[in-house]
Design a protein around this motif. Structure first.
Motif, PDB file in Angstrom:
ATOM      1  N   UNK A   1      15.127  -4.267   4.779  1.00  0.00           N
ATOM      2  CA  UNK A   1      13.986  -5.138   4.473  1.00  0.00           C
ATOM      3  C   UNK A   1      12.708  -4.704   5.192  1.00  0.00           C
ATOM      4  N   UNK A   2      12.760  -4.597   6.513  1.00  0.00           N
ATOM      5  CA  UNK A   2      11.555  -4.245   7.267  1.00  0.00           C
ATOM      6  C   UNK A   2      11.037  -2.839   6.929  1.00  0.00           C
ATOM      7  N   UNK A   3      11.907  -1.804   6.872  1.00  0.00           N
ATOM      8  CA  UNK A   3      11.380  -0.485   6.499  1.00  0.00           C
ATOM      9  C   UNK A   3      10.704  -0.466   5.134  1.00  0.00           C
ATOM     10  N   UNK A   4      11.266  -1.216   4.176  1.00  0.00           N
ATOM     11  CA  UNK A   4      10.637  -1.263   2.848  1.00  0.00           C
ATOM     12  C   UNK A   4       9.269  -1.925   2.918  1.00  0.00           C
ATOM     13  N   UNK A   5       9.157  -2.976   3.718  1.00  0.00           N
ATOM     14  CA  UNK A   5       7.863  -3.632   3.895  1.00  0.00           C
ATOM     15  C   UNK A   5       6.850  -2.696   4.549  1.00  0.00           C
ATOM     16  N   UNK A   6       7.289  -1.918   5.513  1.00  0.00           N
ATOM     17  CA  UNK A   6       6.400  -0.954   6.167  1.00  0.00           C
ATOM     18  C   UNK A   6       5.876   0.052   5.147  1.00  0.00           C
ATOM     19  N   UNK A   7       6.782   0.587   4.337  1.00  0.00           N
ATOM     20  CA  UNK A   7       6.403   1.586   3.340  1.00  0.00           C
ATOM     21  C   UNK A   7       5.439   1.003   2.315  1.00  0.00           C
ATOM     22  N   UNK A   8       5.714  -0.219   1.848  1.00  0.00           N
ATOM     23  CA  UNK A   8       4.861  -0.787   0.797  1.00  0.00           C
ATOM     24  C   UNK A   8       3.464  -1.098   1.348  1.00  0.00           C
ATOM     25  N   UNK A   9       3.367  -1.523   2.599  1.00  0.00           N
ATOM     26  CA  UNK A   9       2.050  -1.769   3.183  1.00  0.00           C
ATOM     27  C   UNK A   9       1.276  -0.456   3.346  1.00  0.00           C
ATOM     28  N   UNK A  10       1.963   0.600   3.749  1.00  0.00           N
ATOM     29  CA  UNK A  10       1.316   1.914   3.840  1.00  0.00           C
ATOM     30  C   UNK A  10       0.841   2.379   2.467  1.00  0.00           C
ATOM     31  N   UNK A  11       1.695   2.175   1.463  1.00  0.00           N
ATOM     32  CA  UNK A  11       1.328   2.554   0.099  1.00  0.00           C
ATOM     33  C   UNK A  11       0.089   1.782  -0.351  1.00  0.00           C
ATOM     34  N   UNK A  12       0.032   0.508   0.002  1.00  0.00           N
ATOM     35  CA  UNK A  12      -1.136  -0.301  -0.335  1.00  0.00           C
ATOM     36  C   UNK A  12      -2.410   0.242   0.281  1.00  0.00           C
ATOM     37  N   UNK A  13      -2.343   0.681   1.539  1.00  0.00           N
ATOM     38  CA  UNK A  13      -3.545   1.210   2.202  1.00  0.00           C
ATOM     39  C   UNK A  13      -4.003   2.530   1.587  1.00  0.00           C
ATOM     40  N   UNK A  14      -3.085   3.221   0.901  1.00  0.00           N
ATOM     41  CA  UNK A  14      -3.452   4.484   0.252  1.00  0.00           C
ATOM     42  C   UNK A  14      -4.168   4.239  -1.061  1.00  0.00           C
ATOM     43  N   UNK A  15      -3.656   3.288  -1.872  1.00  0.00           N
ATOM     44  CA  UNK A  15      -4.209   3.136  -3.223  1.00  0.00           C
ATOM     45  C   UNK A  15      -5.332   2.100  -3.313  1.00  0.00           C
ATOM     46  N   UNK A  16      -5.468   1.244  -2.295  1.00  0.00           N
ATOM     47  CA  UNK A  16      -6.532   0.229  -2.320  1.00  0.00           C
ATOM     48  C   UNK A  16      -7.731   0.746  -1.526  1.00  0.00           C
ATOM     49  N   UNK A  17      -8.936   0.717  -2.087  1.00  0.00           N
ATOM     50  CA  UNK A  17     -10.125   1.203  -1.370  1.00  0.00           C
ATOM     51  C   UNK A  17     -10.354   0.413  -0.075  1.00  0.00           C
ATOM     52  N   UNK A  18     -10.937   1.047   0.945  1.00  0.00           N
ATOM     53  CA  UNK A  18     -11.196   0.357   2.222  1.00  0.00           C
ATOM     54  C   UNK A  18     -12.025  -0.914   2.058  1.00  0.00           C
ATOM     55  N   UNK A  19     -12.930  -0.941   1.062  1.00  0.00           N
ATOM     56  CA  UNK A  19     -13.797  -2.096   0.876  1.00  0.00           C
ATOM     57  C   UNK A  19     -13.059  -3.317   0.323  1.00  0.00           C
ATOM     58  N   UNK A  20     -11.786  -3.129  -0.090  1.00  0.00           N
ATOM     59  CA  UNK A  20     -11.046  -4.233  -0.702  1.00  0.00           C
ATOM     60  C   UNK A  20      -9.668  -4.412  -0.068  1.00  0.00           C
ATOM     61  N   UNK A  21      -9.495  -3.838   1.121  1.00  0.00           N
ATOM     62  CA  UNK A  21      -8.159  -3.752   1.701  1.00  0.00           C
ATOM     63  C   UNK A  21      -7.585  -5.119   2.058  1.00  0.00           C
ATOM     64  N   UNK A  22      -8.396  -6.030   2.598  1.00  0.00           N
ATOM     65  CA  UNK A  22      -7.867  -7.330   3.006  1.00  0.00           C
ATOM     66  C   UNK A  22      -7.398  -8.125   1.801  1.00  0.00           C
ATOM     67  N   UNK A  23      -8.199  -8.104   0.730  1.00  0.00           N
ATOM     68  CA  UNK A  23      -7.800  -8.803  -0.490  1.00  0.00           C
ATOM     69  C   UNK A  23      -6.507  -8.224  -1.047  1.00  0.00           C
ATOM     70  N   UNK A  24      -6.418  -6.898  -1.073  1.00  0.00           N
ATOM     71  CA  UNK A  24      -5.221  -6.252  -1.604  1.00  0.00           C
ATOM     72  C   UNK A  24      -3.970  -6.585  -0.808  1.00  0.00           C
ATOM     73  N   UNK A  25      -4.077  -6.534   0.518  1.00  0.00           N
ATOM     74  CA  UNK A  25      -2.932  -6.876   1.366  1.00  0.00           C
ATOM     75  C   UNK A  25      -2.540  -8.337   1.203  1.00  0.00           C
ATOM     76  N   UNK A  26      -3.528  -9.192   0.958  1.00  0.00           N
ATOM     77  CA  UNK A  26      -3.234 -10.614   0.777  1.00  0.00           C
ATOM     78  C   UNK A  26      -2.517 -10.863  -0.544  1.00  0.00           C
ATOM     79  N   UNK A  27      -2.890 -10.127  -1.605  1.00  0.00           N
ATOM     80  CA  UNK A  27      -2.161 -10.259  -2.868  1.00  0.00           C
ATOM     81  C   UNK A  27      -0.694  -9.873  -2.678  1.00  0.00           C
TER      82      UNK A  27
END
Length: 402
Positions: free
Chosen positions: A313-339
């Motif tokens: 569970x935790x490793x998958x969450x780590x990977x998905x959050x890292x993946x999110x930071x790669x594909x979501x632009x820095x200007x929208x990162x908080x919104x993306x992580x919240x979704x």
């Protein structure tokens, strides 16, 4: 292991962020169960307690991305004090209304308004991303963040319940509100790690959900949340069916402990496999191990099976959050992580509801069937979106490092 975590914590501002975030994330784990316990202690009406707490959780999940979008546009230090103060005021009003035995309709309105509480896990992860975007330390930071979240959900609910049962009905939610005020204040004082608004890109009108790859992640996390939510309910039912209701505590603790140990270990590793493949493997292992609880004959075997299931569970969450930071632009990162957090929250609620319905109809063990079904959905969603995730993550890395 120690070297990577020591390297992380010696980064300027990191230690203060860890300490402040440890307090700031606790209310998220306490308020929902605190509302339930408070209402049960005051009224003895379980459906009302669950419905009011569910209103708060759903409102928080749906409003959170829009608050986070505002944070991306204006900055944490400008938005968080306002929305946190408003949410605290509504929570105090809700507590007062329960104490004064106000009409149920008012409780639902106040719970929905209190749902403006900001998504602190997303605010924290946005800061880690600001510090370590594109660096190997981000892997360790997200691993530590996931472990601290697990600890919050191990400590928070029993603390909220214990306070309300041992002192007075409103004690749990009141302490959660106090921790929210202290935690957000301490968090905002860590100015060194606050993400800067990206000038010229901050005012996007469309939703982050329209970014290619993000819908796949959010839907997969919704199914992943459904696994966790259904297991929570099924474990309680299974423990009752075994005539040992109290065993649900250590069974669920084994699930969380497996995730916690795996998260710490994963943070010490450096994995060279492409990020989208790591995501798929994590999702696949989570789905496969989600089958194990169905075959448990007693609470001891179930504890062992859930410990194993928790490891992915935790490793998958780590990977998905890292993946999110790669594909979501820095200007929208908080919104993306919240979704992403919203996907998990809605999934937990749906999983718990479906498991409850199936358990009522077919018995305790059948509740684990919801987690198996959710696992199949999760794997299917990622398989369908894997090509898009691969293309988007590759393009994002190439544009960041031409």
């Amino acid at each position: 292991m120690a070297n990577h975590y020591r390297e992380l914590l010696t980064t300027p501002g990191a230690t203060g962020l860890v300490l402040a975030s440890a307090i700031a994330r606790l209310p998220q784990a306490m308020i929902g169960i605190g509302i339930i316990t408070m209402l049960v202690e005051q009224t003895g009406v379980y459906w009302l307690a669950g419905a009011v707490a569910g209103t708060f959780t759903l409102a928080n999940a749906l409003i959170g991305p829009y608050i986070s979008k505002l944070v991306d546009q204006r900055g944490q230090s400008r938005v968080l004090p306002v929305v946190t103060t408003f949410s605290i005021g509504m929570l105090l009003a809700l507590i007062s209304a329960v104490y004064m035995r106000a009409p149920a309709a008012l409780l639902f309105v106040l719970a929905a308004l209190a749902g403006t509480m900001p998504s602190m896990p997303s605010m924290i992860r946005a800061r880690w991303t600001q510090l370590f975007r594109g660096k190997p330390q981000l892997h360790t930071a997200f691993s530590l963040d996931t472990v601290l979240t697990e600890l919050a959900y191990i400590i928070g609910p029993p603390l909220a319940i214990g306070l309300s049962v041992s002192f007075f009905a409103e004690a749990g939610p009141l302490v959660a509100v106090a921790l929210l005020a202290v935690g957000v204040t301490a968090f905002l004082l860590q100015r060194q790690t606050e993400p800067q608004v990206v000038v010229g890109h901050a005012r996007h009108t469309g939703s982050t959900l329209r970014i290619p790859g993000v819908p796949t992640i959010v839907l997969a996390l919704l199914a992943m949340g459904a696994i966790g939510g259904s297991i929570d309910v099924a474990v309680v039912a299974f423990a009752n069916a075994q005539d040992w209701p109290a065993s649900a505590t250590f069974i669920l603790a084994a699930y969380a402990f497996g995730s916690l140990v795996a998260g710490l270990t994963f943070g010490a590793l450096r994995v060279s496999l492409p990020i989208e493949k790591q995501f798929f493997i994590g999702i696949l292992v989570t789905a496969i191990t989600g089958v194990l609880p169905m075959f448990s004959p007693d609470v001891y075997v179930l504890s062992a099976m859930l410990f194993i299931a928790g490891i992915s569970f935790a490793p998958t969450m780590v990977v998905v959050m890292k993946l999110g930071t790669i594909i979501i632009p820095p200007s929208r990162i908080t919104e993306g992580l919240t979704w992403m957090t919203t996907g998990i929250s809605i999934g937990v609620a749906l999983g718990g509801m479906l498991a409850g319905l199936i358990i009522d109809a077919c018995g305790a063990r059948a509740g684990f069937g919801v987690s198996i079904f959710a696992g199949l959905v999760m794997v299917s969603v990622v398989l369908i979106g894997l090509r898009t995730l691969s293309a988007v993550s590759t393009r994002s890395v190439e544009s960041a490092y031409p």
